[in-house]
Write a protein that holds these residues in place. Structure first.
Motif, PDB file in Angstrom:
ATOM      1  N   GLN A  25      32.954  37.229  32.166  1.00  0.00           N
ATOM      2  CA  GLN A  25      32.233  36.466  31.159  1.00  0.00           C
ATOM      3  C   GLN A  25      32.683  36.792  29.738  1.00  0.00           C
ATOM      4  OE1 GLN A  25      27.986  37.466  30.760  1.00  0.00           O
ATOM      5  NE2 GLN A  25      28.288  39.107  32.239  1.00  0.00           N
ATOM      6  N   VAL A  26      33.294  37.962  29.534  1.00  0.00           N
ATOM      7  CA  VAL A  26      33.810  38.319  28.208  1.00  0.00           C
ATOM      8  C   VAL A  26      35.304  38.047  28.124  1.00  0.00           C
ATOM      9  CG1 VAL A  26      34.224  40.224  26.595  1.00  0.00           C
ATOM     10  CG2 VAL A  26      32.019  40.021  27.750  1.00  0.00           C
ATOM     11  N   THR A  27      36.047  38.429  29.155  1.00  0.00           N
ATOM     12  CA  THR A  27      37.506  38.347  29.113  1.00  0.00           C
ATOM     13  C   THR A  27      38.059  37.035  29.655  1.00  0.00           C
ATOM     14  OG1 THR A  27      37.645  39.418  31.277  1.00  0.00           O
ATOM     15  CG2 THR A  27      37.719  40.845  29.332  1.00  0.00           C
ATOM     16  N   GLY A  28      37.248  36.275  30.362  1.00  0.00           N
ATOM     17  CA  GLY A  28      37.746  35.055  30.988  1.00  0.00           C
ATOM     18  C   GLY A  28      37.629  33.824  30.112  1.00  0.00           C
ATOM     19  N   ASP A  29      38.104  32.713  30.645  1.00  0.00           N
ATOM     20  CA  ASP A  29      38.011  31.412  29.980  1.00  0.00           C
ATOM     21  C   ASP A  29      36.559  30.945  30.035  1.00  0.00           C
ATOM     22  OD1 ASP A  29      38.060  28.768  29.192  1.00  0.00           O
ATOM     23  OD2 ASP A  29      39.749  28.196  30.457  1.00  0.00           O
ATOM     24  N   GLY A  84      29.429  32.311  36.526  1.00  0.00           N
ATOM     25  CA  GLY A  84      28.572  33.366  37.027  1.00  0.00           C
ATOM     26  C   GLY A  84      29.335  34.477  37.730  1.00  0.00           C
ATOM     27  N   PRO A  85      28.641  35.570  38.027  1.00  0.00           N
ATOM     28  CA  PRO A  85      29.281  36.728  38.664  1.00  0.00           C
ATOM     29  C   PRO A  85      29.502  36.501  40.152  1.00  0.00           C
ATOM     30  CG  PRO A  85      26.948  37.139  38.366  1.00  0.00           C
ATOM     31  CD  PRO A  85      27.231  35.822  37.705  1.00  0.00           C
ATOM     32  N   ALA A  86      30.331  37.349  40.738  1.00  0.00           N
ATOM     33  CA  ALA A  86      30.588  37.303  42.183  1.00  0.00           C
ATOM     34  C   ALA A  86      29.456  38.009  42.928  1.00  0.00           C
ATOM     35  CB  ALA A  86      31.922  37.962  42.497  1.00  0.00           C
ATOM     36  N   TYR A  87      29.178  37.517  44.134  1.00  0.00           N
ATOM     37  CA  TYR A  87      28.174  38.129  45.002  1.00  0.00           C
ATOM     38  C   TYR A  87      28.713  38.202  46.423  1.00  0.00           C
ATOM     39  CZ  TYR A  87      24.693  37.063  41.372  1.00  0.00           C
ATOM     40  OH  TYR A  87      23.997  36.993  40.204  1.00  0.00           O
ATOM     41  N   ALA A  88      28.141  39.137  47.194  1.00  0.00           N
ATOM     42  CA  ALA A  88      28.363  39.177  48.633  1.00  0.00           C
ATOM     43  C   ALA A  88      27.003  39.299  49.308  1.00  0.00           C
ATOM     44  CB  ALA A  88      29.257  40.347  49.020  1.00  0.00           C
ATOM     45  N   PHE A  89      26.687  38.365  50.192  1.00  0.00           N
ATOM     46  CA  PHE A  89      25.466  38.393  50.983  1.00  0.00           C
ATOM     47  C   PHE A  89      25.881  38.531  52.448  1.00  0.00           C
ATOM     48  CE2 PHE A  89      24.589  35.669  47.292  1.00  0.00           C
ATOM     49  CZ  PHE A  89      23.455  36.276  46.764  1.00  0.00           C
ATOM     50  N   VAL A  90      25.720  39.721  53.020  1.00  0.00           N
ATOM     51  CA  VAL A  90      26.170  39.985  54.388  1.00  0.00           C
ATOM     52  C   VAL A  90      25.112  40.788  55.132  1.00  0.00           C
ATOM     53  CG1 VAL A  90      28.642  39.865  53.886  1.00  0.00           C
ATOM     54  CG2 VAL A  90      27.420  42.035  53.580  1.00  0.00           C
ATOM     55  N   GLU A  91      25.289  40.868  56.453  1.00  0.00           N
ATOM     56  CA  GLU A  91      24.373  41.686  57.238  1.00  0.00           C
ATOM     57  C   GLU A  91      24.754  43.155  57.145  1.00  0.00           C
ATOM     58  OE1 GLU A  91      22.374  42.015  61.700  1.00  0.00           O
ATOM     59  OE2 GLU A  91      23.957  40.547  61.302  1.00  0.00           O
ATOM     60  N   ALA A 111      33.505  51.178  38.376  1.00  0.00           N
ATOM     61  CA  ALA A 111      32.935  50.248  37.405  1.00  0.00           C
ATOM     62  C   ALA A 111      33.988  49.948  36.347  1.00  0.00           C
ATOM     63  CB  ALA A 111      31.690  50.846  36.754  1.00  0.00           C
ATOM     64  N   ALA A 112      34.456  48.704  36.315  1.00  0.00           N
ATOM     65  CA  ALA A 112      35.411  48.267  35.297  1.00  0.00           C
ATOM     66  C   ALA A 112      34.610  47.645  34.165  1.00  0.00           C
ATOM     67  CB  ALA A 112      36.398  47.274  35.887  1.00  0.00           C
ATOM     68  N   ILE A 113      34.289  48.460  33.163  1.00  0.00           N
ATOM     69  CA  ILE A 113      33.358  48.064  32.104  1.00  0.00           C
ATOM     70  C   ILE A 113      34.135  47.604  30.877  1.00  0.00           C
ATOM     71  CG2 ILE A 113      31.399  48.786  30.699  1.00  0.00           C
ATOM     72  CD1 ILE A 113      30.895  50.993  32.770  1.00  0.00           C
ATOM     73  N   THR A 114      33.870  46.384  30.430  1.00  0.00           N
ATOM     74  CA  THR A 114      34.542  45.822  29.260  1.00  0.00           C
ATOM     75  C   THR A 114      33.496  45.214  28.335  1.00  0.00           C
ATOM     76  OG1 THR A 114      36.449  45.250  30.640  1.00  0.00           O
ATOM     77  CG2 THR A 114      36.345  44.254  28.446  1.00  0.00           C
ATOM     78  N   PRO A 115      33.125  45.912  27.249  1.00  0.00           N
ATOM     79  CA  PRO A 115      32.164  45.342  26.305  1.00  0.00           C
ATOM     80  C   PRO A 115      32.864  44.430  25.305  1.00  0.00           C
ATOM     81  CG  PRO A 115      32.751  47.544  25.622  1.00  0.00           C
ATOM     82  CD  PRO A 115      33.512  47.276  26.891  1.00  0.00           C
ATOM     83  N   PRO A 116      32.139  43.533  24.657  1.00  0.00           N
ATOM     84  CA  PRO A 116      32.743  42.690  23.626  1.00  0.00           C
ATOM     85  C   PRO A 116      33.327  43.544  22.505  1.00  0.00           C
ATOM     86  CG  PRO A 116      30.548  41.909  24.196  1.00  0.00           C
ATOM     87  CD  PRO A 116      30.706  43.253  24.835  1.00  0.00           C
ATOM     88  N   TYR A 129      40.961  40.618  44.217  1.00  0.00           N
ATOM     89  CA  TYR A 129      40.069  40.227  43.121  1.00  0.00           C
ATOM     90  C   TYR A 129      39.333  38.972  43.574  1.00  0.00           C
ATOM     91  CZ  TYR A 129      38.637  38.925  38.345  1.00  0.00           C
ATOM     92  OH  TYR A 129      37.923  38.578  37.221  1.00  0.00           O
ATOM     93  N   PHE A 130      38.019  39.076  43.703  1.00  0.00           N
ATOM     94  CA  PHE A 130      37.229  37.988  44.274  1.00  0.00           C
ATOM     95  C   PHE A 130      36.258  37.430  43.238  1.00  0.00           C
ATOM     96  CE2 PHE A 130      33.455  36.565  46.780  1.00  0.00           C
ATOM     97  CZ  PHE A 130      34.041  35.441  47.341  1.00  0.00           C
ATOM     98  N   ASP A 131      36.473  36.176  42.868  1.00  0.00           N
ATOM     99  CA  ASP A 131      35.610  35.478  41.913  1.00  0.00           C
ATOM    100  C   ASP A 131      34.925  34.345  42.666  1.00  0.00           C
ATOM    101  OD1 ASP A 131      34.346  34.392  39.771  1.00  0.00           O
ATOM    102  OD2 ASP A 131      36.139  33.981  38.589  1.00  0.00           O
TER     103      ASP A 131
END
Length: 251
Positions: A81-85, A91-98, A141-146, A33-35
């Motif tokens: 952003q919904v389930t966390g503190d 902000g969301p996690a990103y990966a910028f790679v070649e 896709a782990a989708i969690t709506p309010p 799990y990468f934040d």
């Protein structure tokens, strides 16, 4: 080489990882799990430095080094952003790679927590930006709506933004996870667009659109659909939320 291994249990990382052009990150044998952000310095090159906007999509934005998900690995890109503190959310996690490679036995999971219906705003959900993406495994896709109630539709553009894309995620390799995994009323499509990206499209099936119901069940489902509203709260919201756990008409 950075090996993220889940052999002794799932791993969790909060923070950024910066790598060089010849460096490799391998996710194997379990869930990570990468934040955070892989190669956060790339954000300085965005249209609005420090953040992702719609102008950054298909702009040739990517980072350096390689990110490989293989050998039973599952990389979850976080967005709590919904389930966390709320005091910890940055902000969301990103990966910028070649290069980004999801092997046949690898899984990339996007934690998606939409607060509104329809098209989601870039910068509000996790993304991978790569020069070359080779996609053979599974997208989750782990989708969690309010409140646990889903809107009729959501879309996420360029969850994987690539200059060159090989492969994709079709059929059973494009799935919903979380509390609503396998739900009879929810569907997800991993769209391979013309610009070498992967988009996500989610739809909610109305309770009274299910085929194979008895006459009484059809009447009940029509009544439930009549009162359904994602903004509901309280006991009725809990009841409707539980319906998304149904995976078969026989349930």
């Amino acid at each position: 080489v950075i090996n993220l291994l889940g052999t002794s249990g799932d791993g969790s990382i909060y923070g950024n990882i910066a790598i060089n052009p010849d460096d490799v990150i391998n996710v194997e044998d379990g869930t990570t799990y990468f934040d955070g952000i892989i190669n956060p310095e790339v954000l300085a090159l965005t249209a609005v430095p420090g953040s992702i906007t719609a102008a950054d999509l298909d702009s040739g934005l990517f980072g350096e080094g390689a990110l490989n998900i293989q050998a039973g690995g599952n990389l979850i890109l976080a967005d709590p952003q919904v389930t966390g503190d709320p005091t910890m959310y940055d902000g969301p996690a990103y990966a910028f790679v070649e290069t980004f490679d999801v092997a046949p036995d690898g899984t990339i999971t996007f934690e998606l927590q939409p607060e509104t219906a329809g098209a989601q705003t870039p910068g509000d959900y996790p993304q991978v930006f790569a020069d070359v993406a080779t996609l053979e495994g599974t997208l989750v896709a782990a989708i969690t709506p309010p409140g646990g109630l889903f809107e009729d539709a959501y879309t996420w553009e360029n969850v994987i933004d690539a200059e060159t894309r090989n492969g994709g995620f079709d059929g059973a390799r494009c799935v919903i996870d979380g509390i609503a995994a396998g739900s009879l009323f929810l569907s997800l499509d991993c769209i391979e667009d013309a610009e070498a990206n992967i988009d996500l499209a989610f739809e909610r099936t109305a309770f009274d659109d299910i085929v194979g119901l008895t006459e009484n069940a059809q009447s009940v489902s029509e009544g439930l659909e009549c009162i359904y509203d994602p903004s509901l709260t309280g006991g009725i919201a809990d009841l409707l939320s539980d319906l998304f756990l149904v995976t078969d008409v026989a349930d």
